[in-house]
Enzyme design. Sequence first.
Site, PDB file in Angstrom:
ATOM      1  N   LYS A   1      21.099  50.351  96.578  1.00 10.69           N
ATOM      2  CA  LYS A   1      20.440  51.041  95.488  1.00 10.69           C
ATOM      3  C   LYS A   1      20.149  50.078  94.347  1.00 10.69           C
ATOM      4  CE  LYS A   1      23.478  54.976  96.418  1.00 10.69           C
ATOM      5  NZ  LYS A   1      24.686  55.636  95.906  1.00 10.69           N
ATOM      6  N   GLY A   2      20.911  48.990  94.303  1.00 10.79           N
ATOM      7  CA  GLY A   2      20.881  48.097  93.148  1.00 10.79           C
ATOM      8  C   GLY A   2      19.522  47.518  92.808  1.00 10.79           C
TER       9      GLY A   2
ATOM     10  N   ASP B   1      19.226  42.891  93.646  1.00 12.72           N
ATOM     11  CA  ASP B   1      19.782  42.917  92.296  1.00 12.72           C
ATOM     12  C   ASP B   1      20.547  41.635  91.984  1.00 12.72           C
ATOM     13  OD1 ASP B   1      21.798  43.520  94.144  1.00 12.72           O
ATOM     14  OD2 ASP B   1      22.561  45.266  93.074  1.00 12.72           O
TER      15      ASP B   1
ATOM     16  N   ASP C   1      25.523  37.044  95.416  1.00 13.37           N
ATOM     17  CA  ASP C   1      26.893  36.667  95.099  1.00 13.37           C
ATOM     18  C   ASP C   1      27.336  35.645  96.154  1.00 13.37           C
ATOM     19  OD1 ASP C   1      29.320  37.137  93.622  1.00 13.37           O
ATOM     20  OD2 ASP C   1      30.003  38.517  95.157  1.00 13.37           O
TER      21      ASP C   1
ATOM     22  N   PHE D   1      31.668  40.052  86.413  1.00 16.54           N
ATOM     23  CA  PHE D   1      31.181  41.283  87.046  1.00 16.54           C
ATOM     24  C   PHE D   1      30.263  42.008  86.072  1.00 16.54           C
ATOM     25  CE2 PHE D   1      31.110  45.514  88.764  1.00 16.54           C
ATOM     26  CZ  PHE D   1      30.991  45.256  90.117  1.00 16.54           C
TER      27      PHE D   1
ATOM     28  N   ASP E   1      26.004  48.507  89.626  1.00 11.43           N
ATOM     29  CA  ASP E   1      27.001  49.531  89.324  1.00 11.43           C
ATOM     30  C   ASP E   1      28.422  49.007  89.294  1.00 11.43           C
ATOM     31  OD1 ASP E   1      27.070  49.197  92.270  1.00 11.43           O
ATOM     32  OD2 ASP E   1      28.514  50.835  92.171  1.00 11.43           O
TER      33      ASP E   1
ATOM     34  N   ARG F   1      24.321  52.155  86.518  1.00 13.27           N
ATOM     35  CA  ARG F   1      23.088  51.609  87.093  1.00 13.27           C
ATOM     36  C   ARG F   1      21.907  51.804  86.147  1.00 13.27           C
ATOM     37  NH1 ARG F   1      23.812  50.406  92.564  1.00 13.27           N
ATOM     38  NH2 ARG F   1      25.280  51.714  93.700  1.00 13.27           N
TER      39      ARG F   1
END
Length: 174
Positions: free
Chosen positions: A41-42, A98, A101, A151, A158, A164
């Site tokens: 969803k990010g 999004d 990492d 983070f 989120d 979000r």
Amino acid sequence: MTDKIRVLISEEDVNKKISEIAALINRDYEGKAVHLICILKGGVFFTCELAKRITVPVSLDFMSVSSYGSGTESSGVVKIIKDLDEPLEGKHVLIVEDIIDSGRTLAYLIEILQKRNPADIRLCTLLDKPERRVKKQVRVDYTCFTIPDEFVVGYGLDYDQKYRNLPYIGVVEQ
Ligand code: IMP
Ligand code: MG
């Protein structure tokens, strides 16, 4: 209880940078159509803002993946929760994420999508945390912001499914 969130990148700065990245995409894809793949969803907020600023022909598709892992580490074994609706054959694919990492999710995803014979695959991310990279082969073509190992939430990202919708990028204060 509500968490305290420190603004890391303001809404104004995010939007300005997205316009700059869109200009690079418009230049690089001149004469071609770009097929954006939003990773849910990010990636949804970033994809919309980016797509609005792209002037070459755009088509859009969505994919939802979950990465198995323990705690905050992704394992790189990706389960497809929602696959793409359209075939990729011959298309100029641009994956929109999004954040990158460890790179495990993307490394696996690119491998799967390559098998569908697109003309090419490029990668665009709102945020990159290069310090955390495990999969060094993941080459990012367009990065809006490189951030330290913190983070972050907002603009699609989120913390436990919250935040979000924040129009900026922030850090949840402990
Ligand atoms: P990786 O690159 O496979 O390790 O996983 C990337 C995914 O982890 C991203 O798509 C996000 O869903 C999640 N993630 C990584 N860092 C953050 C963060 O700082 N905030 C929120 N989600 C994050
Ligand atoms: Mg994600």
